[in-house]
Scaffold this active site. Structure first.
Site, PDB file in Angstrom:
ATOM      1  N   HIS A   1     -74.199-104.852  -0.329  1.00 28.44           N
ATOM      2  CA  HIS A   1     -73.620-104.673  -1.656  1.00 28.44           C
ATOM      3  C   HIS A   1     -72.102-104.760  -1.586  1.00 28.44           C
ATOM      4  CE1 HIS A   1     -72.882-100.743   0.063  1.00 28.44           C
ATOM      5  NE2 HIS A   1     -72.060-100.479  -0.935  1.00 28.44           N
TER       6      HIS A   1
ATOM      7  N   ASP B   1     -68.863-102.757  -3.383  1.00 26.12           N
ATOM      8  CA  ASP B   1     -68.601-101.539  -4.146  1.00 26.12           C
ATOM      9  C   ASP B   1     -68.093-101.914  -5.537  1.00 26.12           C
ATOM     10  OD1 ASP B   1     -69.281 -99.977  -1.958  1.00 26.12           O
ATOM     11  OD2 ASP B   1     -67.215 -99.854  -1.230  1.00 26.12           O
TER      12      ASP B   1
ATOM     13  N   HIS C   1     -70.865-105.566   2.295  1.00 27.79           N
ATOM     14  CA  HIS C   1     -71.104-104.788   3.508  1.00 27.79           C
ATOM     15  C   HIS C   1     -72.436-104.050   3.418  1.00 27.79           C
ATOM     16  CE1 HIS C   1     -69.030-102.219   0.590  1.00 27.79           C
ATOM     17  NE2 HIS C   1     -69.543-101.165   1.201  1.00 27.79           N
TER      18      HIS C   1
ATOM     19  N   ARG D   1     -76.113 -90.773  11.982  1.00 21.23           N
ATOM     20  CA  ARG D   1     -74.733 -91.210  11.750  1.00 21.23           C
ATOM     21  C   ARG D   1     -74.218 -90.556  10.484  1.00 21.23           C
ATOM     22  NH1 ARG D   1     -72.796 -95.655   8.548  1.00 21.23           N
ATOM     23  NH2 ARG D   1     -70.668 -96.238   9.133  1.00 21.23           N
TER      24      ARG D   1
END
Length: 377
Positions: free
Chosen positions: A244, A246, A300, A310
Site C-alpha cells: 500500500h 500511505d 511498501h 517485530r
C-alpha cells in the site's frame, strides 16, 4: 529522559483466553502464535507475496547541518531527499534530534501493552467507524486478506490546555497507563517537530518557499500507530501489512532490529535494513498531491517471519481535516497543469476508512470517487 521515571503499569494476572472473544470474529494474536498453520482468511494472493531478494540502497540523510543552520549542508540534505522522492519516496534520517532514550522507553511501554491479556487490551478496542483504538488484524474492517498483526492507534494534535495523548490513555485504559500516555505525548511532540523540519527540507528541494509546507501542517491532527507482528508458522502465505501507499502526508517510522519492512522500487520488492539510530521516512499520497505529483508516494509492505515478533512505531503527519490540499502555484505553473483536483484531508480519510482499502492506487481511485460523488454545478 530517565527510564526509571516512567514505570510500566502493573500487569493483572494472566488469564486463559478463548481464541474468539465473546463469539465475535476477533482472532487474538496469541491464538495466531500458537497455530501450526495460517487460517484461511489470513492467506494473501501470491502476487502480493513475491519475495524480495535485494536490499534497498535508500539515501541516509544526515540532519545535523540543517539543525545547526549550515546552508550548504541543508541544500545537500534537500537534494538527497529530492533524489529519493523522485524515485520511490523513501529515505532514512540520522542526527534527527529525537532522544534515543525516549524511543527506547516508548518501545518498552508498547511492548508491555501488547503483552497484556486481551481483556485488558479490549478496553481500548477500536469500534466500527472509528479511527482510534486497539485492533487485531483489522477484523473490525475486513474479513479476508487479514494482516498478521495487532495495532494501537491514537490521534495527536497540539493543545495548550490538555495533553491529548496522555488523556487518551487514561480515559481508555485507566490511571495505570498515565505514564504510558506521558511517554507517548512526548514521543508525538518530538515526531511532530521532526516532521515539520522535514517539511522545510521538502519545500527547499521543490524550490518553493521554505516555510510553505511547514505552515500548512502546523495546526494538523496527526496519527500515531504502534504495530506488533507476531511470529508466523507459514510466513510465505501471509503478510504483516499488505502492499500500500500511505494516504497520509509523511510517515516517520522507528522499527526494531528484526527487520521486515520492504519497499517497491525499480519494479521489484527490496528489503529495508534497520539502521541504528535512524528513523525511516516515506512520502504519502497527500504530499504527492501537494507536490503536484512530482514526488512519489512510497509503495511498501511489512513481511513476517517464523521465529521473531517485530514491533514498529509509526507517526503519520496529517493536515487539519478541513484544509484544502492544493499544490503551490509555483509548481503548477512550472508543470503547466494540475495533477489532482482539490480535496480536503477529511474527504480522503473518509474514503479510506469507509469505501476503500489503501493500496498502490488509492489517490487515483479517490480522485475518481470524489469527482463522481460531488454534485454538478
Amino acid at each position: 529522559m530517565d527510564s526509571s521515571a516512567s514505570p510500566l503499569p502493573a500487569s493483572p494476572p494472566a488469564k486463559r483466553e478463548d481464541e474468539r472473544h465473546h463469539g465475535d470474529s476477533f482472532l487474538h494474536p496469541s491464538f495466531l502464535q500458537n497455530q501450526s498453520y495460517v487460517p484461511r482468511n489470513y492467506i494473501w494472493p501470491k502476487g502480493d507475496l513475491v519475495e524480495a531478494h535485494e536490499e534497498l540502497r535508500e539515501p541516509i540523510v544526515d540532519l545535523d547541518g540543517f539543525f545547526r543552520g549550515d546552508w550548504l549542508a541543508t541544500k545537500q540534505a534537500a537534494m538527497r531527499i529530492r533524489a529519493a522522492c523522485l524515485n520511490h519516496g523513501f529515505f532514512q534520517v540520522t542526527n534527527h534530534g529525537v532522544d534515543s532514550r525516549l524511543i527506547k522507553i516508548a518501545h518498552d511501554h508498547i511492548d508491555h501493552f501488547f503483552k497484556l491479556p486481551i481483556s485488558m487490551k479490549h478496553r481500548a478496542r477500536k469500534m466500527p467507524g472509528k479511527m482510534w483504538g486497539y485492533s487485531g488484524a483489522h477484523v473490525d474492517r475486513f474479513s479476508s486478506k487479514l494482516p498478521w498483526k495487532e495495532t494501537l492507534s491514537f490521534s495527536f494534535h497540539e493543545n495548550d490546555s490538555d495533553p491529548v495523548v496522555e488523556d487518551y490513555f487514561k480515559s481508555t485504559l485507566g490511571m495505570d497507563f498515565e505514564q504510558t500516555g506521558m511517554v507517548y505525548q512526548k514521543y508525538c511532540e518530538a515526531m511532530k517537530d521532526l516532521s515539520l523540519a522535514i517539511m522545510e527540507l521538502l519545500a527547499i528541494s521543490l524550490g518553493v518557499h521554505r516555510l510553505h509546507y511547514k505552515e500548512f501542517f502546523q495546526d494538523g491532527c496527526s496519527i500515531m500507530r504502534c504495530n506488533n507482528y507476531p511470529a508466523c508458522p507459514e510466513p510465505d502465505l501471509t503478510i504483516g501489512t499488505g502492499p500500500h501507499c500511505d494516504p497520509t502526508s509523511l510517515t516517520i517510522l522507528h522499527q526494531d532490529q528484526v527487520g521486515g519492512l520492504e519497499v517497491f522500487a525499480n519494479n521489484k520488492w527490496q528489503t529495508v535494513r534497520p539502521v541504528n539510530d535512524a528513523l525511516v521516512v516515506n512520502i504519502g499520497d497527500t504530499f504527492m498531491a501537494l507536490s503536484n505529483g512530482r514526488y512519489k508516494s512510497c509503495l511498501h509492505r511489512a513481511v513476517v517471519n517464523r521465529y521473531k515478533e517485530r514491533r514498529s512505531l509509526a507517526f503519520f503527519l496529517c493536515p487539519r481535516e478541513d484544509k484544502v490540499v492544493r499544490p503551490p502555484e509555483d509548481l503548477v505553473c512550472g508543470d503547466g497543469t494540475r495533477a489532482y483536483t482539490d480535496f480536503t484531508w477529511s474527504e480522503l480519510l473518509q474514503f479510506t476508512q469507509k469505501h476503500y482499502r489503501a493500496d498502490d492506487a488509492t489517490l487515483q481511485n479517490f480522485t475518481k470517487w470524489l469527482l463522481s460523488s460531488k454534485p454538478l454545478v
